[in-house]
Design a protein around this motif. Structure first.
Motif, PDB file in Angstrom:
ATOM      1  N   LEU A   1       0.830  -1.200   0.000  1.00 30.54           N
ATOM      2  CA  LEU A   1       0.000   0.000   0.000  1.00 30.54           C
ATOM      3  C   LEU A   1       0.873   1.261   0.000  1.00 30.54           C
ATOM      4  CD1 LEU A   1      -2.922  -0.895   2.445  1.00 30.54           C
ATOM      5  CD2 LEU A   1      -2.734  -1.242  -0.032  1.00 30.54           C
ATOM      6  N   ILE A   2       0.371   2.286  -0.705  1.00 28.35           N
ATOM      7  CA  ILE A   2       1.090   3.559  -0.770  1.00 28.35           C
ATOM      8  C   ILE A   2       1.039   4.236   0.596  1.00 28.35           C
ATOM      9  CG2 ILE A   2       1.080   5.863  -1.804  1.00 28.35           C
ATOM     10  CD1 ILE A   2      -0.040   4.582  -4.351  1.00 28.35           C
ATOM     11  N   HIS A   3       2.199   4.690   1.072  1.00 33.52           N
ATOM     12  CA  HIS A   3       2.260   5.319   2.389  1.00 33.52           C
ATOM     13  C   HIS A   3       3.290   6.446   2.390  1.00 33.52           C
ATOM     14  CE1 HIS A   3       5.193   2.015   2.388  1.00 33.52           C
ATOM     15  NE2 HIS A   3       5.894   2.707   3.276  1.00 33.52           N
ATOM     16  N   PHE A   4       3.293   7.224   3.471  1.00 38.22           N
ATOM     17  CA  PHE A   4       4.162   8.404   3.552  1.00 38.22           C
ATOM     18  C   PHE A   4       4.406   8.748   5.009  1.00 38.22           C
ATOM     19  CE2 PHE A   4      -0.174   9.903   3.714  1.00 38.22           C
ATOM     20  CZ  PHE A   4      -0.156  10.828   4.742  1.00 38.22           C
ATOM     21  N   GLN A   5       5.401   9.612   5.238  1.00 34.77           N
ATOM     22  CA  GLN A   5       5.623  10.215   6.551  1.00 34.77           C
ATOM     23  C   GLN A   5       6.018  11.674   6.361  1.00 34.77           C
ATOM     24  OE1 GLN A   5       8.532   7.503   6.352  1.00 34.77           O
ATOM     25  NE2 GLN A   5       6.832   6.055   6.153  1.00 34.77           N
ATOM     26  N   ARG A   6       5.654  12.513   7.347  1.00 31.49           N
ATOM     27  CA  ARG A   6       6.013  13.926   7.295  1.00 31.49           C
ATOM     28  C   ARG A   6       6.394  14.398   8.684  1.00 31.49           C
ATOM     29  NH1 ARG A   6       1.872  18.633   5.374  1.00 31.49           N
ATOM     30  NH2 ARG A   6       0.584  17.613   6.961  1.00 31.49           N
ATOM     31  N   ASN A   7       7.493  15.138   8.775  1.00 28.41           N
ATOM     32  CA  ASN A   7       7.911  15.751  10.033  1.00 28.41           C
ATOM     33  C   ASN A   7       7.036  16.971  10.293  1.00 28.41           C
ATOM     34  OD1 ASN A   7       9.174  17.043  12.154  1.00 28.41           O
ATOM     35  ND2 ASN A   7      11.211  17.047  11.239  1.00 28.41           N
ATOM     36  N   VAL A   8       6.256  16.920  11.362  1.00 31.81           N
ATOM     37  CA  VAL A   8       5.362  18.036  11.674  1.00 31.81           C
ATOM     38  C   VAL A   8       5.854  18.817  12.890  1.00 31.81           C
ATOM     39  CG1 VAL A   8       3.311  17.034  10.625  1.00 31.81           C
ATOM     40  CG2 VAL A   8       3.868  16.475  13.003  1.00 31.81           C
ATOM     41  N   GLY A   9       7.080  18.543  13.332  1.00 23.90           N
ATOM     42  CA  GLY A   9       7.649  19.275  14.459  1.00 23.90           C
ATOM     43  C   GLY A   9       8.631  20.340  13.994  1.00 23.90           C
ATOM     44  N   ASN A  10       9.256  20.984  14.953  1.00 22.24           N
ATOM     45  CA  ASN A  10      10.207  22.046  14.635  1.00 22.24           C
ATOM     46  C   ASN A  10      11.647  21.548  14.567  1.00 22.24           C
ATOM     47  OD1 ASN A  10       8.202  24.111  14.624  1.00 22.24           O
ATOM     48  ND2 ASN A  10       8.234  24.142  16.874  1.00 22.24           N
ATOM     49  N   GLY A  11      11.890  20.348  15.050  1.00 22.01           N
ATOM     50  CA  GLY A  11      13.242  19.802  15.046  1.00 22.01           C
ATOM     51  C   GLY A  11      13.362  18.611  14.118  1.00 22.01           C
ATOM     52  N   ASN A  12      14.543  18.023  14.131  1.00 24.33           N
ATOM     53  CA  ASN A  12      14.768  16.829  13.328  1.00 24.33           C
ATOM     54  C   ASN A  12      14.030  15.633  13.920  1.00 24.33           C
ATOM     55  OD1 ASN A  12      16.516  18.237  11.596  1.00 24.33           O
ATOM     56  ND2 ASN A  12      18.291  17.783  12.873  1.00 24.33           N
ATOM     57  N   VAL A  13      13.700  14.669  13.065  1.00 26.71           N
ATOM     58  CA  VAL A  13      13.036  13.440  13.494  1.00 26.71           C
ATOM     59  C   VAL A  13      13.881  12.247  13.057  1.00 26.71           C
ATOM     60  CG1 VAL A  13      11.006  11.965  13.198  1.00 26.71           C
ATOM     61  CG2 VAL A  13      10.717  14.425  13.442  1.00 26.71           C
ATOM     62  N   VAL A  14      13.921  11.246  13.924  1.00 28.28           N
ATOM     63  CA  VAL A  14      14.585   9.981  13.599  1.00 28.28           C
ATOM     64  C   VAL A  14      13.589   8.846  13.815  1.00 28.28           C
ATOM     65  CG1 VAL A  14      16.493   8.407  14.113  1.00 28.28           C
ATOM     66  CG2 VAL A  14      16.825  10.884  14.322  1.00 28.28           C
ATOM     67  N   ALA A  15      13.504   7.938  12.858  1.00 28.65           N
ATOM     68  CA  ALA A  15      12.637   6.768  12.981  1.00 28.65           C
ATOM     69  C   ALA A  15      13.402   5.535  12.539  1.00 28.65           C
ATOM     70  CB  ALA A  15      11.374   6.936  12.143  1.00 28.65           C
ATOM     71  N   ILE A  16      13.025   4.397  13.097  1.00 22.28           N
ATOM     72  CA  ILE A  16      13.556   3.100  12.692  1.00 22.28           C
ATOM     73  C   ILE A  16      12.384   2.259  12.213  1.00 22.28           C
ATOM     74  CG2 ILE A  16      14.688   0.976  13.449  1.00 22.28           C
ATOM     75  CD1 ILE A  16      16.635   3.216  13.386  1.00 22.28           C
ATOM     76  N   ALA A  17      12.558   1.583  11.085  1.00 21.36           N
ATOM     77  CA  ALA A  17      11.495   0.735  10.554  1.00 21.36           C
ATOM     78  C   ALA A  17      12.053  -0.639  10.205  1.00 21.36           C
ATOM     79  CB  ALA A  17      10.862   1.368   9.317  1.00 21.36           C
ATOM     80  N   ALA A  18      11.278  -1.670  10.530  1.00 22.16           N
ATOM     81  CA  ALA A  18      11.602  -3.034  10.124  1.00 22.16           C
ATOM     82  C   ALA A  18      10.669  -3.435   8.994  1.00 22.16           C
ATOM     83  CB  ALA A  18      11.455  -3.987  11.309  1.00 22.16           C
TER      84      ALA A  18
END
Length: 215
Positions: A153-170
């Motif tokens: 499925l088509i998906h996305f992510q967006r940083n909605v904060g004021n700082g940097n974001v880090v994520a880990i995905a399996a």
């Protein structure tokens, strides 16, 4: 007896679809041999007696990705290319860094479900269900939250904060693949004819050609 055979065939087909994933390993491990010329569904194995600790090791997820690009994000993959020992094990990993307002644009993984957790910051995430509903399922997630993107499925992510974001995905594949929608549709080589895209997106060919020039 024919109905019994039909039922058996249906059950076999149903189970085959339900269990569809990377092939299961038939040995302890199958370290990928980058020098092999054998073409298989995955990677050919090297002699298990030659396996070493480094075949199952990767270092670097502590390093931030370079988000100085048009979308403001960077994916650091850890799949069978980086860890040959992942071959046949049906799993891989990525680190995703997002600059403020950065996005991981709409994309799909043809061979894997993804489970993502935020390490730092806040993301807006979502995926779209298949035709004909095309329903957007979206949520804002923060540090420690987990979200799942179903396979294909088509998906996305967006940083909605004021700082940097880090994520880990399996991801549930040693080689999940990625199809970024905009790049695929407007940046194919050779290009999809502009009149086809114009009709598909209900815009004029001038607009299509302008978008294609960006890719």
């Amino acid at each position: 007896m024919a109905p019994h055979y039909l039922l058996l065939g249906f059950l076999v087909a149903t189970c085959s679809v339900a269990l569809a994933s990377d092939p299961s390993s038939l040995q302890d491990f199958c370290v990928a041999d980058p020098k092999s010329l054998v073409l298989v569904n995955g990677r050919a194995c090297k002699d298990p007696k030659l396996a070493q600790a480094n075949d199952f090791f990767f270092s670097g997820l502590h390093l931030a990705g370079n988000t100085s690009n048009p979308v403001g994000s960077q994916v650091t993959p850890v799949n069978v290319v980086q860890i040959p020992g992942l071959n046949t094990l049906g799993i891989s990993l990525v680190r995703i860094d997002y600059a403020p307002l950065g996005i991981n644009p709409p994309h799909t993984h043809p061979r894997a479900t993804e489970i993502l957790t935020v390490i730092e910051g806040t993301l807006e995430v979502g995926f779209v269900t298949s035709n004909p509903e095309n329903r957007l399922i979206t949520k804002k997630i923060q540090k420690g939250d987990v979200f799942v993107f179903p396979i294909g499925l088509i998906h996305f992510q967006r940083n909605v904060g004021n700082g940097n974001v880090v994520a880990i995905a399996a991801l549930s594949s040693q080689n999940p693949g990625v199809i970024t929608i905009a790049n695929t549709v407007f940046g194919s080589n050779p290009a999809i004819p502009s009149d086809i895209l114009a009709k598909s997106f209900q815009v004029d060919t001038k607009t299509v050609k302008m978008i294609q020039s960006k890719f």
